[in-house]
Design a protein around this motif. Structure first.
Motif, mmCIF file in Angstrom:
data_model
loop_
_atom_site.group_PDB
_atom_site.id
_atom_site.type_symbol
_atom_site.label_atom_id
_atom_site.label_comp_id
_atom_site.label_asym_id
_atom_site.label_seq_id
_atom_site.Cartn_x
_atom_site.Cartn_y
_atom_site.Cartn_z
ATOM 1 N N LYS A 3 0.838 -1.189 0.000
ATOM 2 C CA LYS A 3 0.000 0.000 0.000
ATOM 3 C C LYS A 3 0.881 1.251 0.000
ATOM 4 C CE LYS A 3 -3.853 -2.109 2.514
ATOM 5 N NZ LYS A 3 -4.709 -2.012 3.732
ATOM 6 N N TYR A 4 0.370 2.281 -0.628
ATOM 7 C CA TYR A 4 1.108 3.548 -0.695
ATOM 8 C C TYR A 4 1.482 4.029 0.692
ATOM 9 C CZ TYR A 4 2.159 8.418 -1.848
ATOM 10 O OH TYR A 4 2.778 9.624 -1.986
ATOM 11 N N GLU A 5 0.557 3.894 1.626
ATOM 12 C CA GLU A 5 0.773 4.391 2.989
ATOM 13 C C GLU A 5 1.885 3.634 3.697
ATOM 14 O OE1 GLU A 5 -2.096 3.509 1.733
ATOM 15 O OE2 GLU A 5 -3.238 5.381 1.583
ATOM 16 N N ASP A 6 2.214 2.432 3.222
ATOM 17 C CA ASP A 6 3.241 1.615 3.866
ATOM 18 C C ASP A 6 4.650 1.937 3.357
ATOM 19 O OD1 ASP A 6 1.289 0.300 5.326
ATOM 20 O OD2 ASP A 6 1.015 -1.246 3.794
ATOM 21 N N ILE A 7 4.742 2.748 2.301
ATOM 22 C CA ILE A 7 6.052 3.077 1.733
ATOM 23 C C ILE A 7 6.678 4.209 2.549
ATOM 24 C CG2 ILE A 7 7.298 3.871 -0.306
ATOM 25 C CD1 ILE A 7 4.973 2.790 -1.997
ATOM 26 N N ASP A 8 7.873 3.968 3.055
ATOM 27 C CA ASP A 8 8.580 4.989 3.822
ATOM 28 C C ASP A 8 9.476 5.774 2.862
ATOM 29 O OD1 ASP A 8 10.163 6.530 5.511
ATOM 30 O OD2 ASP A 8 10.221 5.006 7.085
ATOM 31 N N PHE A 9 8.932 6.863 2.327
ATOM 32 C CA PHE A 9 9.667 7.640 1.325
ATOM 33 C C PHE A 9 10.896 8.322 1.930
ATOM 34 C CE2 PHE A 9 5.551 7.252 -0.785
ATOM 35 C CZ PHE A 9 5.959 6.909 -2.061
ATOM 36 N N ASN A 10 10.855 8.604 3.210
ATOM 37 C CA ASN A 10 12.022 9.232 3.824
ATOM 38 C C ASN A 10 13.196 8.255 3.908
ATOM 39 O OD1 ASN A 10 13.094 11.695 5.052
ATOM 40 N ND2 ASN A 10 13.260 10.471 6.923
ATOM 41 N N GLU A 11 12.902 6.988 4.192
ATOM 42 C CA GLU A 11 13.968 5.985 4.205
ATOM 43 C C GLU A 11 14.537 5.795 2.805
ATOM 44 O OE1 GLU A 11 15.692 4.285 6.578
ATOM 45 O OE2 GLU A 11 14.683 5.754 7.866
ATOM 46 N N LEU A 12 13.671 5.799 1.795
ATOM 47 C CA LEU A 12 14.141 5.707 0.402
ATOM 48 C C LEU A 12 15.000 6.915 0.052
ATOM 49 C CD1 LEU A 12 10.892 4.439 -1.388
ATOM 50 C CD2 LEU A 12 12.905 3.100 -0.770
ATOM 51 N N TYR A 13 14.560 8.086 0.508
ATOM 52 C CA TYR A 13 15.333 9.306 0.280
ATOM 53 C C TYR A 13 16.721 9.181 0.900
ATOM 54 C CZ TYR A 13 16.987 14.082 1.000
ATOM 55 O OH TYR A 13 17.771 15.205 1.039
ATOM 56 N N LYS A 14 16.785 8.762 2.154
ATOM 57 C CA LYS A 14 18.058 8.688 2.870
ATOM 58 C C LYS A 14 19.017 7.702 2.205
ATOM 59 C CE LYS A 14 16.359 8.120 7.100
ATOM 60 N NZ LYS A 14 16.364 8.004 8.586
ATOM 61 N N LYS A 15 18.487 6.581 1.735
ATOM 62 C CA LYS A 15 19.340 5.596 1.065
ATOM 63 C C LYS A 15 19.902 6.161 -0.233
ATOM 64 C CE LYS A 15 17.033 1.534 3.016
ATOM 65 N NZ LYS A 15 16.149 0.366 2.740
ATOM 66 N N GLN A 16 19.041 6.833 -1.011
ATOM 67 C CA GLN A 16 19.495 7.435 -2.266
ATOM 68 C C GLN A 16 20.488 8.564 -1.996
ATOM 69 O OE1 GLN A 16 18.780 6.252 -5.162
ATOM 70 N NE2 GLN A 16 19.467 7.838 -6.573
ATOM 71 N N LYS A 17 20.267 9.316 -0.939
ATOM 72 C CA LYS A 17 21.149 10.422 -0.586
ATOM 73 C C LYS A 17 22.547 9.917 -0.222
ATOM 74 C CE LYS A 17 21.514 14.889 0.078
ATOM 75 N NZ LYS A 17 21.436 15.814 -1.070
ATOM 76 N N GLU A 18 22.618 8.764 0.421
ATOM 77 C CA GLU A 18 23.912 8.179 0.772
ATOM 78 C C GLU A 18 24.673 7.721 -0.457
ATOM 79 O OE1 GLU A 18 23.223 5.037 3.507
ATOM 80 O OE2 GLU A 18 22.613 6.361 5.155
ATOM 81 N N LEU A 19 23.953 7.262 -1.477
ATOM 82 C CA LEU A 19 24.579 6.686 -2.665
ATOM 83 C C LEU A 19 24.958 7.723 -3.718
ATOM 84 C CD1 LEU A 19 22.231 3.600 -3.204
ATOM 85 C CD2 LEU A 19 24.583 3.553 -2.321
ATOM 86 N N THR A 20 24.285 8.864 -3.723
ATOM 87 C CA THR A 20 24.423 9.805 -4.826
ATOM 88 C C THR A 20 25.853 10.308 -5.016
ATOM 89 O OG1 THR A 20 23.628 11.889 -5.765
ATOM 90 C CG2 THR A 20 23.812 11.792 -3.380
ATOM 91 N N THR A 21 26.171 10.626 -6.256
ATOM 92 C CA THR A 21 27.467 11.208 -6.602
ATOM 93 C C THR A 21 27.634 12.594 -5.998
ATOM 94 O OG1 THR A 21 27.439 9.989 -8.697
ATOM 95 C CG2 THR A 21 28.944 11.871 -8.555
ATOM 96 N N PHE A 22 26.523 13.309 -5.811
ATOM 97 C CA PHE A 22 26.567 14.694 -5.334
ATOM 98 C C PHE A 22 26.626 14.714 -3.809
ATOM 99 C CE2 PHE A 22 24.298 14.598 -9.382
ATOM 100 C CZ PHE A 22 25.087 15.455 -10.128
ATOM 101 N N LYS A 23 27.815 14.915 -3.297
ATOM 102 C CA LYS A 23 28.040 14.872 -1.859
ATOM 103 C C LYS A 23 27.873 16.253 -1.233
ATOM 104 C CE LYS A 23 28.979 10.533 -2.170
ATOM 105 N NZ LYS A 23 27.916 9.558 -1.754
ATOM 106 N N PRO A 24 27.464 16.301 0.049
ATOM 107 C CA PRO A 24 27.307 17.603 0.717
ATOM 108 C C PRO A 24 28.636 18.321 0.850
ATOM 109 C CG PRO A 24 27.098 15.790 2.293
ATOM 110 C CD PRO A 24 27.109 15.174 0.933
ATOM 111 N N LYS A 25 28.577 19.646 0.817
ATOM 112 C CA LYS A 25 29.774 20.468 0.916
ATOM 113 C C LYS A 25 29.975 20.942 2.362
ATOM 114 C CE LYS A 25 30.148 20.333 -3.587
ATOM 115 N NZ LYS A 25 31.150 19.459 -4.228
ATOM 116 N N ALA A 26 31.228 20.977 2.770
ATOM 117 C CA ALA A 26 31.566 21.460 4.105
ATOM 118 C C ALA A 26 31.408 22.971 4.172
ATOM 119 C CB ALA A 26 32.997 21.070 4.463
ATOM 120 N N LYS A 27 31.304 23.478 5.385
ATOM 121 C CA LYS A 27 31.181 24.916 5.609
ATOM 122 C C LYS A 27 32.314 25.674 4.914
ATOM 123 C CE LYS A 27 31.688 28.285 9.356
ATOM 124 N NZ LYS A 27 32.960 28.826 8.805
ATOM 125 N N GLU A 28 33.521 25.135 4.978
ATOM 126 C CA GLU A 28 34.680 25.802 4.389
ATOM 127 C C GLU A 28 34.535 25.961 2.875
ATOM 128 O OE1 GLU A 28 35.512 24.377 8.299
ATOM 129 O OE2 GLU A 28 34.828 23.265 6.539
#
Length: 265
Positions: A3-28
């Motif tokens: 069911k749509y309601e059972d999909i945890d889109f935030n967990e999917l987001y976090k997994k994709q965010k960890e894998l992506t080529t575009f990494k977060p930039k440091a303050k510096e």
């Protein structure tokens, strides 16, 4: 059946965010980029498109999260009573304060914090915006933070397409990337929070328009993708040289999803 309601889109987001080529930039890294950003971002067509989509009726105060050098804060300040501009780059905030002083704007208060700091002392505002600054590890947590600080409305923008580099340039580099989560993740996470958001799209200039020299063009791609090898740099330089003057001067646009909602209690 799932069911749509059972999909945890935030967990999917976090997994994709960890894998992506575009990494977060440091303050510096943002401190270093601040001066060059200050030279070009205030004239972007993006600013006017973003502001045109805002309904400022009965809005007296603004919290601008990830404000950078103040391209939106400075334009909105004359229309409002109070503006709170939050960023974790001290250099960005220094330039914002200089810009405000040069324009005789006195109602902006800067706040040096990141997404991951305690926001308990950050003032609430009628309108909360996060413009091109939603590159966070946990989207649900960030959206809740924004919603909690809003008295009336939240408006954010998020890059459409999952990549800060065009497919054309990636083809030139012969480079495979893992894209970041696209804007639809954000919409679905909001829906899971009981928030029905409105989605529109606005433009900003692409690299062909922004960067008027080959070196700046190459540097901008390297900023997004990380370090490039000698062969990749050579390919980019050849690509830039192959663009005729007309194409370099054409308005080359990329799209951002503008996602807005009324305060959810």
């Amino acid at each position: 059946m799932v069911k749509y309601e059972d999909i945890d889109f935030n967990e999917l987001y976090k997994k994709q965010k960890e894998l992506t080529t575009f990494k977060p930039k440091a303050k510096e890294a943002w401190d270093e980029k601040a001066s060059s950003m200050n030279q070009r971002v205030h004239k972007s067509v993006y600013n006017e498109q973003f502001i045109q989509r805002l309904d400022l009726q009965e809005i007296e105060s603004l919290l601008d999260v990830g404000c950078g050098v103040g391209n939106l804060s400075l334009k909105l300040a004359p229309k409002l009573k109070n503006v709170y501009s939050l960023d974790y780059s001290t250099k960005m905030l220094e330039l914002l304060n200089e810009n405000a002083k040069n324009n005789d704007i006195t109602n902006i208060k800067t706040i040096n914090k990141s997404w991951y700091d305690d926001w308990s002392d950050v003032p609430n505002a009628d309108l909360v915006i996060a413009s091109r600054s939603m590159e966070v590890k946990d989207m649900k947590e960030a959206l809740i933070k924004l919603n909690d600080k809003a008295n009336k409305k939240v408006v954010i923008s998020y890059k459409k397409g999952g990549s800060f580099v065009s497919d054309e340039i990636l083809d030139v580099l012969n480079k495979d990337i893992i894209k970041k989560p696209d804007y639809i993740y954000v919409v679905n996470i909001l829906y899971s929070l009981g928030i029905k958001a409105e989605v529109n799209f606005i433009d900003s200039e692409g690299r062909n328009t922004i960067y008027k020299s080959k070196q700046k063009f190459v540097d901008s791609i390297s900023w997004s993708l990380g370090s490039l090898n000698d062969e990749e740099i050579k390919r980019l330089e050849q690509y830039y040289d192959s663009l005729d003057l007309t194409k370099k001067q054409e308005q080359d646009y990329v799209q951002w999803a503008l996602i807005s909602w009324n305060k959810k209690d």
